[in-house]
Design an enzyme around this catalytic site. Structure first.
Site, PDB file in Angstrom:
ATOM      1  N   HIS A  84       3.874  23.234  22.870  1.00  0.00           N
ATOM      2  CA  HIS A  84       4.965  22.506  22.215  1.00  0.00           C
ATOM      3  C   HIS A  84       5.658  23.339  21.137  1.00  0.00           C
ATOM      4  O   HIS A  84       6.748  22.986  20.691  1.00  0.00           O
ATOM      5  CB  HIS A  84       4.466  21.168  21.654  1.00  0.00           C
ATOM      6  N   ASP A 133      -1.116  20.939  26.710  1.00  0.00           N
ATOM      7  CA  ASP A 133      -0.411  21.579  25.591  1.00  0.00           C
ATOM      8  C   ASP A 133      -1.085  22.907  25.237  1.00  0.00           C
ATOM      9  O   ASP A 133      -1.805  23.023  24.239  1.00  0.00           O
ATOM     10  CB  ASP A 133      -0.395  20.637  24.379  1.00  0.00           C
ATOM     11  N   SER A 231       0.214  23.608  14.076  1.00  0.00           N
ATOM     12  CA  SER A 231       0.168  23.549  15.536  1.00  0.00           C
ATOM     13  C   SER A 231      -0.166  24.914  16.132  1.00  0.00           C
ATOM     14  O   SER A 231       0.295  25.948  15.641  1.00  0.00           O
ATOM     15  CB  SER A 231       1.511  23.079  16.091  1.00  0.00           C
ATOM     16  N   GLY A 232      -0.949  24.900  17.193  1.00  0.00           N
ATOM     17  CA  GLY A 232      -1.300  26.138  17.878  1.00  0.00           C
ATOM     18  C   GLY A 232      -2.471  26.877  17.269  1.00  0.00           C
ATOM     19  O   GLY A 232      -3.006  27.806  17.867  1.00  0.00           O
TER      20      GLY A 232
END
Length: 293
Positions: A84, A133, A231-232
């Site tokens: 994402h 994701d 994120s990530g």
């Protein structure tokens, strides 16, 4: 998100085993030197080299450089992160990765800059449900491993998470949902794995958690949690019998930050073990699977 200075690319001298510029080992923290990791729930500034696989995924604009997401080195040329992060990605050469950094605006000898050669998003990623994701970033040339730069260990599906001990999250995301800006210094905090059935139940995430997700945080909220900008990034858990850490999750999504019954949701690396190895072109998973020692 922060506008960053362009950092100078400088080299490293050795790896954890003393071999120059190799990435043979994984999941180790050479700079920890036996220091106790913070066991407090709330985040704190990480020490240089504390999480040597942690990277900042950034985009270069005419006005400066912006931290977009976190990621984990899983090979000299590869970073594992969340799909994402790149939903609106354009012009791949304007993306870059910062390895070996703790403070994003400080030039230090251990910092390495690599530009992105290609983005590999999971073919079945769904931007609505956040299924699958996961993404890989291939770098334009390899990083040089050393005390501040190491690759993470990818556990194969046979590793029971019950065999791991303490779990931690790190990132440059905001420290609360209401924070106006992200910190420039890498934050670290301990989290607890939460049973997926509980995490997906009524009053929790209510069916939003997929079988290939892992939940981590604090049931009552108020403790450590990922937030905007994390994120990530990695969810790592220590091997119950050694100093090695396993990369068990990739920060994917959440509802608010540090809310009760709303723990962070991560993409399970074990669920995508084969996909990761295949996209990296690895014929043998020997160095990325669970140790039998």
């Amino acid at each position: 998100m922060n506008v960053l200075l362009i950092l100078v690319l400088l080299g490293l001298s050795r790896t954890a085993t003393g071999t120059p510029d190799t990435c043979e080992s994984c999941g180790l923290r050479p700079m920890a030197d036996g220091r106790e990791i913070s066991r407090v729930a709330r985040s704190r500034d990480a020490q240089p080299g504390a999480w040597p696989w942690m990277v900042s995924v950034q985009q270069v604009w005419s006005t400066g450089i912006v931290h977009v997401c976190g990621g984990s080195l899983v090979g000299p040329r590869w970073v594992l992160t969340a799909a994402h992060c790149f939903v609106d990605a354009r012009n791949v050469p304007t993306w870059r990765v910062l390895a070996g950094a703790t403070h994003l605006a400080h030039d230090r000898p251990e910092v390495q800059v690599r530009f992105v050669k290609q983005l590999v998003l999971h073919e079945d990623y769904d931007n609505v449900s956040q299924k699958n994701d996961v993404a890989l970033v291939e770098l334009d040339h390899p990083v040089r491993c050393g005390p501040h730069v190491q690759r993470a260990c990818l556990p194969d599906p046979s590793l029971p998470l019950s065999a791991t001990a303490n779990c931690y999250v790190s990132g440059w995301g905001t420290t609360s949902a209401k924070a106006a800006a992200s910190p420039l210094v890498l934050q670290e905090f301990q989290v607890h794995l939460i049973d997926s059935h509980t995490c997906n139940g009524s009053g929790w995430h209510r069916g939003g958690v997929h079988p290939h997700n892992v939940c981590a945080g604090y049931p009552r909220g108020g403790g450590g949690d990922t937030c905007r900008g994390d994120s990530g990034g990695p969810l790592v858990c220590q091997d119950g019998r050694s100093d090695r850490f396993w990369l068990v999750g990739v920060s994917s999504w959440g509802r608010g930050c540090a809310r009760a019954h709303r723990p962070g949701v991560y993409t399970s690396t074990q669920s995508f073990h084969h996909w990761i190895l295949a996209k990296m072109g690895l014929d043998s998973p020997g160095t990325t699977t669970r140790s039998t020692a």
